[in-house]
Scaffold this motif. Structure first.
Motif, mmCIF file in Angstrom:
data_model
loop_
_atom_site.group_PDB
_atom_site.id
_atom_site.type_symbol
_atom_site.label_atom_id
_atom_site.label_comp_id
_atom_site.label_asym_id
_atom_site.label_seq_id
_atom_site.Cartn_x
_atom_site.Cartn_y
_atom_site.Cartn_z
ATOM 1 N N TYR A 19 -32.147 -25.758 21.410
ATOM 2 C CA TYR A 19 -32.181 -24.792 20.338
ATOM 3 C C TYR A 19 -33.502 -23.925 20.728
ATOM 4 O O TYR A 19 -34.274 -24.338 21.090
ATOM 5 N N GLY A 21 -36.967 -22.212 20.453
ATOM 6 C CA GLY A 21 -38.279 -22.488 19.723
ATOM 7 C C GLY A 21 -38.395 -21.788 18.474
ATOM 8 O O GLY A 21 -38.254 -20.554 18.502
ATOM 9 N N GLY A 22 -38.651 -22.236 17.267
ATOM 10 C CA GLY A 22 -38.964 -21.436 15.933
ATOM 11 C C GLY A 22 -37.661 -21.022 15.124
ATOM 12 O O GLY A 22 -37.753 -20.692 14.205
ATOM 13 N N ASP A 23 -36.284 -21.658 15.897
ATOM 14 C CA ASP A 23 -35.298 -21.391 15.158
ATOM 15 C C ASP A 23 -34.774 -22.405 14.442
ATOM 16 O O ASP A 23 -34.158 -23.449 14.586
ATOM 17 N N LEU A 24 -35.476 -22.851 13.177
ATOM 18 C CA LEU A 24 -35.429 -23.862 12.144
ATOM 19 C C LEU A 24 -34.025 -24.082 11.694
ATOM 20 O O LEU A 24 -33.536 -25.124 11.432
ATOM 21 N N LYS A 25 -33.351 -22.882 11.544
ATOM 22 C CA LYS A 25 -31.986 -23.131 10.995
ATOM 23 C C LYS A 25 -31.200 -23.824 11.977
ATOM 24 O O LYS A 25 -30.149 -24.577 11.670
ATOM 25 N N THR A 26 -31.302 -23.521 13.215
ATOM 26 C CA THR A 26 -30.131 -24.019 14.292
ATOM 27 C C THR A 26 -30.716 -25.606 14.312
ATOM 28 O O THR A 26 -29.872 -26.543 14.492
ATOM 29 N N LEU A 27 -32.013 -25.842 14.433
ATOM 30 C CA LEU A 27 -32.684 -27.022 14.718
ATOM 31 C C LEU A 27 -32.002 -27.962 13.370
ATOM 32 O O LEU A 27 -31.431 -29.248 13.733
ATOM 33 N N TYR A 28 -32.237 -27.722 12.053
ATOM 34 C CA TYR A 28 -31.657 -28.318 11.055
ATOM 35 C C TYR A 28 -30.151 -28.313 11.212
ATOM 36 O O TYR A 28 -29.778 -29.744 11.014
ATOM 37 N N LYS A 29 -29.215 -27.628 11.435
ATOM 38 C CA LYS A 29 -27.864 -27.642 11.651
ATOM 39 C C LYS A 29 -27.404 -28.702 12.507
ATOM 40 O O LYS A 29 -26.491 -29.584 12.501
ATOM 41 N N THR A 31 -29.573 -31.056 13.964
ATOM 42 C CA THR A 31 -30.077 -32.598 13.551
ATOM 43 C C THR A 31 -29.103 -33.114 12.505
ATOM 44 O O THR A 31 -28.544 -34.224 12.496
ATOM 45 N N ASN A 32 -28.668 -32.579 11.508
ATOM 46 C CA ASN A 32 -27.618 -32.877 10.403
ATOM 47 C C ASN A 32 -26.431 -33.236 11.498
ATOM 48 O O ASN A 32 -25.678 -34.191 10.763
#
Length: 71
Positions: A19, A21-29, A31-32
């Motif tokens: 993902y 860097g800084g793209d927390l929405k994609t990191l969250y998706k 990871t989940n």
């Protein structure tokens, strides 16, 4: 994506996911997705253990020496 080790260690869907860097929405998706998919989670763990078993202090030192002395 921008981590230097990602090119060597990360294979999309096999040993993890990339993902930006800084793209927390994609990191969250992502990871989940891993946490909620037991089969995928076990596959990633197995593949990473296998991949990382090839790295140790001796191979790391040899790589560093190669970089230093080939210049």
């Amino acid at each position: 994506k921008n981590c230097g080790a990602s090119a060597d260690l990360l294979h999309e869907g096999r040993t993890g996911f990339k993902y930006n860097g800084g793209d927390l929405k994609t990191l969250y998706k992502k990871t989940n997705y891993i946490l909620n998919n037991k089969k995928l989670s076990l596959k990633i763990k197995k593949n990473m253990r296998e991949k990382l078993s090839k790295y140790n202090i001796d191979t790391t030192l040899k790589s560093i020496q190669k970089i230093i002395y080939e210049r």
